[in-house]
Scaffold this active site. Structure first.
Site, PDB file in Angstrom:
ATOM      1  N   HIS A   9       0.735  -1.414   0.099  1.00 57.27           N
ATOM      2  CA  HIS A   9       0.048  -0.072   0.008  1.00 57.27           C
ATOM      3  C   HIS A   9       1.034   1.348  -0.030  1.00 57.27           C
ATOM      4  O   HIS A   9       1.961   1.336   0.264  1.00 57.27           O
ATOM      5  CB  HIS A   9      -0.986   0.068   1.349  1.00 57.27           C
ATOM      6  CG  HIS A   9      -0.235   0.063   2.509  1.00 57.27           C
ATOM      7  ND1 HIS A   9       0.275   1.198   2.973  1.00 57.27           N
ATOM      8  CD2 HIS A   9      -0.078  -0.945   3.355  1.00 57.27           C
ATOM      9  CE1 HIS A   9       0.824   0.990   4.172  1.00 57.27           C
ATOM     10  NE2 HIS A   9       0.816  -0.375   4.536  1.00 57.27           N
ATOM     11  N   GLU A  80      -2.195  -7.398   7.852  1.00 58.87           N
ATOM     12  CA  GLU A  80      -0.717  -7.064   8.514  1.00 58.87           C
ATOM     13  C   GLU A  80      -0.644  -7.875   9.579  1.00 58.87           C
ATOM     14  O   GLU A  80      -1.497  -8.265  10.394  1.00 58.87           O
ATOM     15  CB  GLU A  80      -0.427  -5.497   8.551  1.00 58.87           C
ATOM     16  CG  GLU A  80       0.964  -5.380   9.085  1.00 58.87           C
ATOM     17  CD  GLU A  80       2.191  -5.626   8.061  1.00 58.87           C
ATOM     18  OE1 GLU A  80       2.345  -6.763   7.976  1.00 58.87           O
ATOM     19  OE2 GLU A  80       2.789  -4.836   7.700  1.00 58.87           O
TER      20      GLU A  80
END
Length: 194
Positions: A9, A80
């Site tokens: 990202h 994550e």
């Protein structure tokens, strides 16, 4: 054989400040949005056979701005690393209490071990590997580093040797029958944004 395109990202306020950002849903900064749009120049028209994205907004928004959200499937195993009590803290802050600490040491009170993250990404690899065509994975630095290590049949902690910048592209593939890294950490931060 599938190639896995790993897309980290774009920039967030926490990635910029070095804060460990696991499950906290921090949005992209304006610069992170620009990075994702630049990434679209490289992958926006690529005909991926499968697009998977972390459910967190920073990955989903990067996927959208790169041109692939309409086809994307949310994949919780691409979340994550769960940093537990280390969430939101910088490495320097943590090392004041735990000298020499790193996420790779496995000391993550209330969070995941490297092996637990490795088990998650092994499921992603098992899902993606049999696909005919390229697979895009929009996610986060540490989980993608572990995924690359596991792709190479290394232990999860092998990801410590594979740095990833924000809005970067890496490609995992094959050389003959062996799994390899085809490219790593291609940066798409080509302009200065105030």
């Amino acid at each position: 054989m599938a190639q896995l395109w790993l897309i980290r990202h774009g920039e967030t306020a926490w990635s910029l400040s070095g804060r460990h950002t696991g499950r906290t849903d921090v949005p992209l900064t304006p610069r992170g949005e620009t990075q994702a749009r630049l990434l679209a120049r490289r992958i926006g028209r690529h005909p991926f056979a499968l697009v998977l994205t972390s459910p967190l907004s920073r990955a989903r928004e990067t996927c959208r701005l790169a041109g692939h959200l309409e086809r994307a499937v949310l994949e919780p195993d691409l979340l994550e690393w769960d940093y537990g009590e280390m969430e939101g803290r910088t490495t320097a802050e943590i090392r004041q209490e735990l000298p020499g600490w790193s996420p790779w040491t496995g000391h993550m009170p209330g969070g995941e071990t490297p092996e637990q993250v490795g088990a998650r990404v092994d499921r992603v690899i098992a899902r993606a590997a049999p696909i005919e065509g390229d697979v895009a994975l929009f996610a986060h630095a540490h989980v993608l580093r572990v995924l690359a290590a596991r792709w190479l049949e290394l232990p999860a902690v092998g990801g410590r040797y594979l740095a990833l910048d924000t809005a970067s592209l890496s490609v995992l593939g094959h050389e003959h029958e062996r799994r390899v890294i085809r490219s790593w950490n291609e940066s798409y931060d080509l302009v200065e944004v105030p």
